[in-house]
Scaffold this active site. Structure first.
Site, mmCIF file in Angstrom:
data_model
loop_
_atom_site.group_PDB
_atom_site.id
_atom_site.type_symbol
_atom_site.label_atom_id
_atom_site.label_comp_id
_atom_site.label_asym_id
_atom_site.label_seq_id
_atom_site.Cartn_x
_atom_site.Cartn_y
_atom_site.Cartn_z
ATOM 1 N N ASP A 1 1.095 -1.159 0.103
ATOM 2 C CA ASP A 1 -0.054 -0.096 -0.180
ATOM 3 C C ASP A 1 0.628 1.332 0.348
ATOM 4 O O ASP A 1 -0.026 2.355 0.128
ATOM 5 C CB ASP A 1 -0.932 0.186 1.128
ATOM 6 C CG ASP A 1 -0.592 -0.236 2.160
ATOM 7 O OD1 ASP A 1 1.246 0.230 2.643
ATOM 8 O OD2 ASP A 1 -1.238 -0.325 3.396
ATOM 9 N N SER A 2 2.494 0.898 0.345
ATOM 10 C CA SER A 2 2.782 2.757 -0.275
ATOM 11 C C SER A 2 2.982 3.170 -1.478
ATOM 12 O O SER A 2 3.311 4.257 -1.978
ATOM 13 C CB SER A 2 4.575 2.089 -0.386
ATOM 14 O OG SER A 2 4.947 0.236 -1.189
ATOM 15 N N ASP B 1 -1.114 -6.486 -0.013
ATOM 16 C CA ASP B 1 -1.243 -5.541 0.767
ATOM 17 C C ASP B 1 -2.275 -5.193 1.445
ATOM 18 O O ASP B 1 -3.205 -5.014 0.430
ATOM 19 C CB ASP B 1 -0.469 -3.836 0.922
ATOM 20 C CG ASP B 1 0.447 -4.342 2.132
ATOM 21 O OD1 ASP B 1 0.740 -5.025 3.100
ATOM 22 O OD2 ASP B 1 1.127 -3.037 1.896
ATOM 23 N N LYS C 1 -1.100 -8.847 3.018
ATOM 24 C CA LYS C 1 0.362 -8.705 4.076
ATOM 25 C C LYS C 1 -1.133 -8.283 5.650
ATOM 26 O O LYS C 1 -1.358 -7.416 4.312
ATOM 27 C CB LYS C 1 0.992 -7.770 3.647
ATOM 28 C CG LYS C 1 1.609 -7.553 5.186
ATOM 29 C CD LYS C 1 3.485 -7.333 4.766
ATOM 30 C CE LYS C 1 3.415 -6.224 3.968
ATOM 31 N NZ LYS C 1 2.817 -4.906 4.160
ATOM 32 N N GLU D 1 -1.172 -5.246 8.447
ATOM 33 C CA GLU D 1 -0.279 -4.729 10.149
ATOM 34 C C GLU D 1 -0.988 -4.945 10.929
ATOM 35 O O GLU D 1 -2.166 -5.027 11.201
ATOM 36 C CB GLU D 1 -0.281 -3.134 9.393
ATOM 37 C CG GLU D 1 0.521 -2.870 8.297
ATOM 38 C CD GLU D 1 0.368 -1.278 7.968
ATOM 39 O OE1 GLU D 1 0.660 -0.169 8.706
ATOM 40 O OE2 GLU D 1 1.265 -0.572 7.031
ATOM 41 N N GLU E 1 9.495 -3.898 11.058
ATOM 42 C CA GLU E 1 9.546 -2.617 10.060
ATOM 43 C C GLU E 1 10.115 -1.770 10.961
ATOM 44 O O GLU E 1 10.016 -1.420 11.641
ATOM 45 C CB GLU E 1 9.040 -2.031 9.141
ATOM 46 C CG GLU E 1 8.469 -0.895 9.050
ATOM 47 C CD GLU E 1 7.907 0.154 7.409
ATOM 48 O OE1 GLU E 1 7.025 -0.463 7.493
ATOM 49 O OE2 GLU E 1 8.229 1.638 7.388
#
Ligand code: KIV
Length: 304
Positions: free
Chosen positions: A52-53, A95, A125, A127, A194
């Site tokens: 999602d960057s 993501d 993925k 978070e 991270e």
């Protein structure tokens, strides 16, 4: 001779586990479109992450928060198409964007399924630590492998008070270790660490059976991940400590565009080498007060 890429066996979650056990490092790179996917796969990356960057490096936002599930599905599908035009070896992870899994496990399962069914991802993925154990369990139970992500979690940027290294003191480090173990227990097949101290990443990596993938987490993780735009040096102004630039493409791209602009202005491009010709097409002079002939002679189209 065929120019088709040779399809190679896809990397699976089991291969990644075996790589950890054998001490073979796992190379992960982000990609957001088909061309990038083809190049990253050809470069030998084991895993492609549709991160999602993309909210920051593709869409130009200041955080990843505005990225939607529809957008992640769109980019993941583009990456999958790119992979199907290359060897298709890399394992594809997408993501889960902000707002697609936090509200309920049911919604998380539905979001994960869209990324797999429509986006062509092999895993998702998300978070978060211990708070997401139930969500991870439910997605895994639905048949979708989950990669965890602890330490600096960009979707919680406001809670963290900025993009700052996490786990520097003993208590916070302990919590990150607890989170990582909880995610492994819930069924995650790998975890991104991270921006945490290398010492902490080493401990987490040694205590988990699943691979750790570091970014800004030092050399002891089982693998590393970098954002493609960062490793290519596309943004000359972005140089955090954890990024190594393997090229300076930003400067090269700017130079190439500027050379093109100069040649267009100087009428040097296109030259004869980049133009098409036809012996049957001729310029028909039309006197100013006359309509042009209805059927111009000559062939007006030709395949490139
Ligand atoms: O969104 C992303 O690209 C990521 C990596 C930096 C781990 O989450």
């Amino acid at each position: 001779m065929s120019t088709q890429p040779i399809a190679r066996k896809r990397v699976t979650i089991h291969d990644l586990r075996r790589m950890k056990e054998a001490g073979d490092r796992i190379a992960v790179v982000t990609a957001y479109d088909a061309t990038a996917a083809r190049l990253v796969d050809a470069g030998g990356a084991d895993v492609i992450l549709v991160g999602d960057s993309l909210g920051m490096v593709v869409q130009g936002h200041e955080s990843t928060l505005p990225v939607t599930l529809d957008q992640m599905v769109y980019h993941s599908a583009a990456v999958r198409r790119g992979l199907s035009r290359s060897s298709g070896r890399a394992h594809l992870v997408a993501d889960m964007p902000f707002g697609s899994y936090q509200a309920s496990a049911d919604e998380a399962v539905r979001s994960a399924m869209r990324l797999v069914a429509e986006g062509g991802a092999e895993a998702v993925k998300l978070e978060g630590g211990s708070d997401y154990v139930e969500v991870v369990r439910r997605i895994v139970r639905a048949g979708v492998p989950v990669m965890g992500h602890v330490g600096l979690t960009p979707q919680s940027v406001h809670k963290m008070g900025g993009y700052v290294v996490q786990g520097r003191d003993a208590e916070k480090a302990q919590q990150i270790l607890r989170d990582a173990r909880a995610l492994e227990g819930a069924g995650c097949y790998a975890i991104v660490l991270e921006c945490i101290p290398a010492e902490l990443a080493r401990i987490v990596t040694s205590q988990l059976r699943i691979p750790t993938i570091g970014i800004g987490a030092g050399p002891h993780c089982d693998g590393q991940v970098l954002v493609l735009n960062d490793l290519l040096g596309l943004d000359a102004g972005f140089a955090p400590r954890f990024v190594k630039r393997y090229a300076e493409l930003g400067t090269q791209v700017q130079g190439a565009v500027s050379a093109y602009v100069s040649e267009v202005k100087a009428k040097a491009f296109p030259d004869d080498e980049h133009a098409f010709h036809s012996s049957t097409v001729r310029l028909v002079e039309v006197p100013a007060d006359e309509e042009p002939p209805e059927e111009p002679s000559g062939v007006m189209g030709a395949p490139i």
